[in-house]
Design an enzyme around this catalytic site. Structure first.
Site, PDB file in Angstrom:
ATOM      1  N   GLN A  50       0.757  -1.201   0.147  1.00  0.00           N
ATOM      2  CA  GLN A  50       0.117  -0.117  -0.052  1.00  0.00           C
ATOM      3  C   GLN A  50       0.928   1.193  -0.057  1.00  0.00           C
ATOM      4  O   GLN A  50       0.657   2.160  -0.795  1.00  0.00           O
ATOM      5  CB  GLN A  50      -0.898   0.057   1.229  1.00  0.00           C
ATOM      6  CG  GLN A  50      -2.198   0.788   1.087  1.00  0.00           C
ATOM      7  CD  GLN A  50      -2.996   0.417   0.021  1.00  0.00           C
ATOM      8  OE1 GLN A  50      -3.042  -0.676  -0.253  1.00  0.00           O
ATOM      9  NE2 GLN A  50      -3.506   1.307  -0.696  1.00  0.00           N
ATOM     10  N   GLU A  85     -10.153   2.400   3.331  1.00  0.00           N
ATOM     11  CA  GLU A  85     -10.329   2.095   1.850  1.00  0.00           C
ATOM     12  C   GLU A  85     -10.200   0.458   2.048  1.00  0.00           C
ATOM     13  O   GLU A  85     -11.087  -0.304   1.371  1.00  0.00           O
ATOM     14  CB  GLU A  85      -9.574   2.640   1.016  1.00  0.00           C
ATOM     15  CG  GLU A  85      -9.543   2.211  -0.404  1.00  0.00           C
ATOM     16  CD  GLU A  85      -8.271   3.198  -1.285  1.00  0.00           C
ATOM     17  OE1 GLU A  85      -7.503   3.433  -0.712  1.00  0.00           O
ATOM     18  OE2 GLU A  85      -8.799   3.021  -2.457  1.00  0.00           O
ATOM     19  N   HIS A  86      -9.125  -0.030   2.221  1.00  0.00           N
ATOM     20  CA  HIS A  86      -8.812  -1.600   2.346  1.00  0.00           C
ATOM     21  C   HIS A  86      -8.680  -2.074   3.712  1.00  0.00           C
ATOM     22  O   HIS A  86      -7.939  -1.399   4.408  1.00  0.00           O
ATOM     23  CB  HIS A  86      -7.381  -1.896   1.708  1.00  0.00           C
ATOM     24  CG  HIS A  86      -7.281  -1.543   0.240  1.00  0.00           C
ATOM     25  ND1 HIS A  86      -6.732  -0.259  -0.249  1.00  0.00           N
ATOM     26  CD2 HIS A  86      -8.084  -1.973  -0.909  1.00  0.00           C
ATOM     27  CE1 HIS A  86      -6.766  -0.071  -1.501  1.00  0.00           C
ATOM     28  NE2 HIS A  86      -7.593  -0.851  -2.171  1.00  0.00           N
ATOM     29  N   ASP A  88      -6.680  -5.870  -6.036  1.00  0.00           N
ATOM     30  CA  ASP A  88      -6.248  -4.604  -7.051  1.00  0.00           C
ATOM     31  C   ASP A  88      -6.418  -5.146  -8.321  1.00  0.00           C
ATOM     32  O   ASP A  88      -6.785  -4.113  -9.276  1.00  0.00           O
ATOM     33  CB  ASP A  88      -4.782  -4.305  -6.638  1.00  0.00           C
ATOM     34  CG  ASP A  88      -4.727  -3.283  -5.657  1.00  0.00           C
ATOM     35  OD1 ASP A  88      -5.936  -2.630  -5.295  1.00  0.00           O
ATOM     36  OD2 ASP A  88      -3.701  -2.845  -4.979  1.00  0.00           O
ATOM     37  N   HIS A  91     -52.317  21.774  -6.850  1.00  0.00           N
ATOM     38  CA  HIS A  91     -52.211  20.452  -6.887  1.00  0.00           C
ATOM     39  C   HIS A  91     -53.441  19.812  -6.604  1.00  0.00           C
ATOM     40  O   HIS A  91     -53.831  18.944  -7.248  1.00  0.00           O
ATOM     41  CB  HIS A  91     -51.181  20.271  -5.799  1.00  0.00           C
ATOM     42  CG  HIS A  91     -49.698  20.196  -6.100  1.00  0.00           C
ATOM     43  ND1 HIS A  91     -48.966  21.566  -6.378  1.00  0.00           N
ATOM     44  CD2 HIS A  91     -48.627  19.396  -6.274  1.00  0.00           C
ATOM     45  CE1 HIS A  91     -47.773  21.477  -6.572  1.00  0.00           C
ATOM     46  NE2 HIS A  91     -47.321  20.139  -6.489  1.00  0.00           N
TER      47      HIS A  91
END
Lengths: 427, 427
Positions: free
Chosen positions: B258, B326-327, B360, B419
């Protein structure tokens, strides 16, 4: 006066350009004021929120949070017919949105590999509800019910106090009906900032939804990324496609029901019949005087209304796809035939007995829809708006062994040798 | 040197604050430069794009568009092993994403009411692919394949030309494998603006996705609303939770895989074992010298890396949920037990043989993931990122009659009498 464009008349580019310009309300002054409010609330918490409430709302409520017991106390101030209508509408909205719910899923292989996607509701969601004349109970249902169905753990509503420091009883009824968990009497950009950062009393949320004035919309936009937000809503719009079987009386009423929202609202009728076009103009003249918001309707139709006679239904559909309207009514003999031809529209109302207010209040689909042509790529608010997904991967040693050559090859081609190393150490 | 925090050591707030600050790369100067580029491309079209290409890329390609015949011509310049690895990865990505596809649905009632939700792919999507050393074929697959599966009609890739005015062959191979329809040799903010507005040669799209430098990211942000965009990606991150059964050799390799992305990347290990923590530090020292990007790794680990010894796995999980990485790797004896405890994470890698590079490149789930803690509310890129939904409503005359009282009641409570009128004219 609504403009009437007959066959071969000049209509198009200029009008569309004008429509697209309706949006540009925000300006440097608002941006600066809002970013100052956000910064002060971030640093000052409740104290800053209280100062702004006094300054902008002119009154400080006795207490910021309304307990659910107190919410129930307001029900006696609501009309019983309103409460039962609200409850039937909520049932329809629940029914429709329940069908949107996606499940977590996974897949396994013989070699022991397991992969999938976990789907859950967001933890906390904030719903902004405007005060004053823009306090719409229907909007509470449309924002809160999908969140509830998504599995959001806590729905937090913020709404400005009235001049008497009290909330709007109809809004409280809608919050109870929709399953809102907590209600705070705070409004404006300060409420949005409080939800984004959290204060001593107001919880920090993951997403903020709901309509608001330009300060609220600007605050949401500025805080996007710190929290998620729903779309930035522009002025409302309707486009009606009508063949010679449509009813001018209905068409006129539907154009005006959209126009009454706002002087910036847009209402367009595309029809293949010149007779229907002319009769619709006459019906507008006839019905308008009886409507309470006739000044707004007149101004909106004057600037952003149009009745256009088209060569064919195909031409009308093509024009609609280009405009990508928020609301699209198809008043035609066989309306179902058109579903497959409509590329871009937020919500589609089919036939002579599906007027747009049916969708605003009652049928079940959401009334929070993409405006200003963004139906090209945005979608109605839905259960999907309140979920988060995670993917997960489980590989066995032997499965990784089969894949290792390919992964190392791809990593090394990209020059990422530490990625390759993480596979190599496992050999 | 990666910091090692032993049990009871001080770790937390300051580090998290520092992590969150990694993002603030954009600045007023970039904002101004980008908004000027956008405005010039909007007004000048191809001419403006050409001027910027010459200025920023230093070379003008012979032709802006690469035909699919020409794309195929580049394949001979790619390594055969790379091409076959790419094709196997693409199959896995297709398989995983096909399972995400939602169907249009409708529901009918006995009274003839019909309602539903139509789901289609966007018409046109633009994919940005950076040039130079950040040209990642895997990223082409991850962005284009979900769009293809969603039913996007035309996928348009833009990528800056090399110094020789030619594209990267590996990127061309990935574009062919993923089913990209058209490729233009143009990069930077000018490419993003060209996709948003369309030029004489580059088509206008509905959504722009893909990674890019700060100019590209800022252009996407500024054009959000004119087109849809994917998330604004921040620096990459991994968090690993490891019990005493984890392998220090693997943990060290994964932290570094990473860290090699970027000096701003973050790599954190939370473990219940002080022995594993210390052995992982030793393994980092041992493995790092052999890695080509060791300078980046060292700088990234020094500033944004940490190994923290936790009291319990529960403490580690709680910390991870707060960080919303994220991971997330879970290297534990029974990794499946943790799926249900993980509230916030982009992609979860379970067990000792599911290292992050597997995701990945190869396994199938998307590698475009929410960064900087936004996994609290954002999700991985998916087929859902490339669809648009419309709701539709068909009511019969009798169904509207049953609903009319409620709709009129709700409209009148909200003060929207036009309406109510649209229902009344249909009685």
């Amino acid at each position: 006066m609504i403009q009437l464009v007959k066959k071969g008349g000049s209509f198009g580019r200029d009008f569309i350009r004008q429509l697209k310009l309706r949006n540009e309300e925000s300006n440097r002054q608002v941006e600066t004021a809002v970013s100052e409010i956000i910064e002060n609330v971030r640093l000052g918490g409740d104290t800053a929120v209280r100062d702004y409430t006094l300054k902008f709302d002119g009154a400080l409520p006795d207490q910021t949070e309304i307990s659910s017991g107190e919410m129930k106390g307001f029900l006696s101030q609501c009309e019983p017919d309103f409460l039962s209508a609200l409850s039937r509408a909520a049932e329809n909205i629940k029914d429709f949105h329940s069908r949107q719910k996606q499940q977590s899923w996974f897949n396994t292989d013989e070699d022991g590999v397991m992969m999938g996607q976990r789907i859950r509701g967001l933890s906390k969601v904030g719903i902004y509800v405007p005060g004053g004349t823009a306090a719409y109970p229907s909007s509470v249902l449309m924002n809160a019910i999908p969140a509830k169905i998504a599995g959001v753990q806590e729905i937090i509503m913020v709404t400005p106090p009235g001049k008497d420091g009290k909330p709007n009883p109809d809004i409280m009824a809608a919050a109870l009906t929709a399953g809102v968990d907590r209600v705070f009497l705070v409004g404006g950009a300060q409420a949005v900032a409080a939800l984004a950062f959290g204060t001593e009393t107001i919880p920090k949320v993951d997403k903020i939804v709901g309509p608001g004035n330009i300060y609220v919309a600007t605050a949401k936009k500025q805080l996007y990324g710190t929290v998620d937000i729903d779309m930035i809503a522009g002025p409302s719009e309707i486009l009606i496609i009508a063949d010679e079987t449509a009813k001018p009386e209905f068409l006129a009423a539907d154009l005006m029901s959209q126009a009454e929202h706002d002087v910036l609202a847009s209402a367009i009728l595309l029809t293949t019949s010149e007779e229907i076009a002319e009769q619709t103009v006459a019906q507008i003249d006839r019905q308008m005087p009886g409507l309470s918001r006739k000044e707004i309707i007149a101004r909106s139709l004057d600037r952003f209304g149009a009745i256009v006679v088209c060569e064919s239904m195909e031409e009308a559909v093509a024009f609609s796809n280009e405009l990508a309207p928020e609301h699209l009514e198809v008043c035609a003999a066989n309306p179902m035939e058109y579903i497959g031809k409509i590329d871009n529209a937020g919500s589609v109302f089919l036939g002579n007995y599906s007027p747009e207010p049916l969708g605003d209040y009652f049928a079940g689909p959401n009334h929070v829809l993409p405006t200003s042509g963004t139906a090209r790529f945005f979608s109605p608010l839905s259960v999907d708006s309140f979920i988060k997904k995670s993917s997960f991967i489980y590989y066995t040693e032997s499965a990784l062994k089969s894949a290792q050559k390919d992964i190392i090859q791809l990593a090394e081609t990209e020059g990422l040798t530490a990625h390759a190393n993480s596979i190599k150490v496992r050999r």
